[in-house]
Write a protein that holds these residues in place. Structure first.
Motif, mmCIF file in Angstrom:
data_model
loop_
_atom_site.group_PDB
_atom_site.id
_atom_site.type_symbol
_atom_site.label_atom_id
_atom_site.label_comp_id
_atom_site.label_asym_id
_atom_site.label_seq_id
_atom_site.Cartn_x
_atom_site.Cartn_y
_atom_site.Cartn_z
ATOM 1 N N ASP A 40 0.478 1.678 -3.876
ATOM 2 C CA ASP A 40 -0.246 1.105 -2.597
ATOM 3 C C ASP A 40 -0.672 2.609 -1.873
ATOM 4 O OD1 ASP A 40 -0.283 -1.747 -3.123
ATOM 5 O OD2 ASP A 40 1.921 -1.480 -2.559
ATOM 6 N N ARG A 41 -1.972 2.568 -1.419
ATOM 7 C CA ARG A 41 -2.432 3.576 -0.634
ATOM 8 C C ARG A 41 -1.832 3.650 0.736
ATOM 9 N NH1 ARG A 41 -8.727 4.718 -0.028
ATOM 10 N NH2 ARG A 41 -8.667 2.818 0.981
ATOM 11 N N THR A 43 -1.333 5.899 4.200
ATOM 12 C CA THR A 43 -2.118 6.910 5.294
ATOM 13 C C THR A 43 -0.827 7.233 6.172
ATOM 14 O OG1 THR A 43 -4.134 5.866 4.833
ATOM 15 C CG2 THR A 43 -3.960 7.819 6.424
ATOM 16 N N GLU A 62 -1.423 -0.038 2.772
ATOM 17 C CA GLU A 62 -2.319 -1.251 2.303
ATOM 18 C C GLU A 62 -1.367 -2.010 1.581
ATOM 19 O OE1 GLU A 62 -6.273 -0.164 1.201
ATOM 20 O OE2 GLU A 62 -6.261 1.676 2.654
#
Ligand SMILES: [Zn+2]
Length: 155
Positions: A40-41, A43, A62
């Motif tokens: 999963d992305r 940040t 995400e």
């Protein structure tokens, strides 16, 4: 809008935003939840300016909604963090953090003589003690009491 403020407010479609993490704790939290083991992305913002703390870290993941149990584990690292569950760019749930009574199988016991280091079947198990606002953890096996920072740095 400046680059800096864009990075702070950039929205995600679905997932979890953990905000108001004390600066320097984001890496521990990534390890705690094994976020980097997923595809999963993610940040992460380090040392962002914060009115309340001076500096803070922030994590956005995400497609993952962290559970109530995970939120309570998070309270050990970041008692004042805010956890927002996002769906379709909107906050659909804010999780309240409360310290768990016990935390198992997450941290290693800092006592190198503790049986948990020698018995593969013994998983770590700490009772959480709130000593007038000072959080300490007591190992179930060696019964030693450690300050929170000593245990959480031992992930
Ligand atoms: Zn121990």
């Amino acid at each position: 809008m400046t680059m800096k403020s864009q990075l702070q407010v950039e929205a995600i479609r679905q997932g979890t935003v953990i905000d108001h993490i004390p600066a320097g704790q984001a890496l521990n939290i990534l390890k705690l939840f094994h976020f980097l083991d997923t595809k999963d992305r993610i940040t992460v913002g380090f040392n962002l300016p914060s009115k309340a703390f001076g500096h803070k870290d922030i994590i956005k993941v995400e497609n993952v909604s962290i559970t109530e149990e995970q939120s309570n584990q998070l309270a050990l690292f970041a008692p004042k963090a805010t956890v927002n569950i996002i769906d379709d760019f909107k906050v659909v749930k804010k999780r309240q953090l409360s310290l768990p009574e016990r935390i198992t199988n997450v941290f290693k016991c800092p006592n190198s003589n503790c049986i948990t280091h020698y018995e593969p079947v013994a998983i770590s198990n700490f009772k959480i003690i709130n000593n007038n606002g000072k959080i300490q953890l007591k190992c179930k096996y060696c019964e030693k009491v450690f300050d929170r920072e000593i245990v959480t740095n031992n992930i």
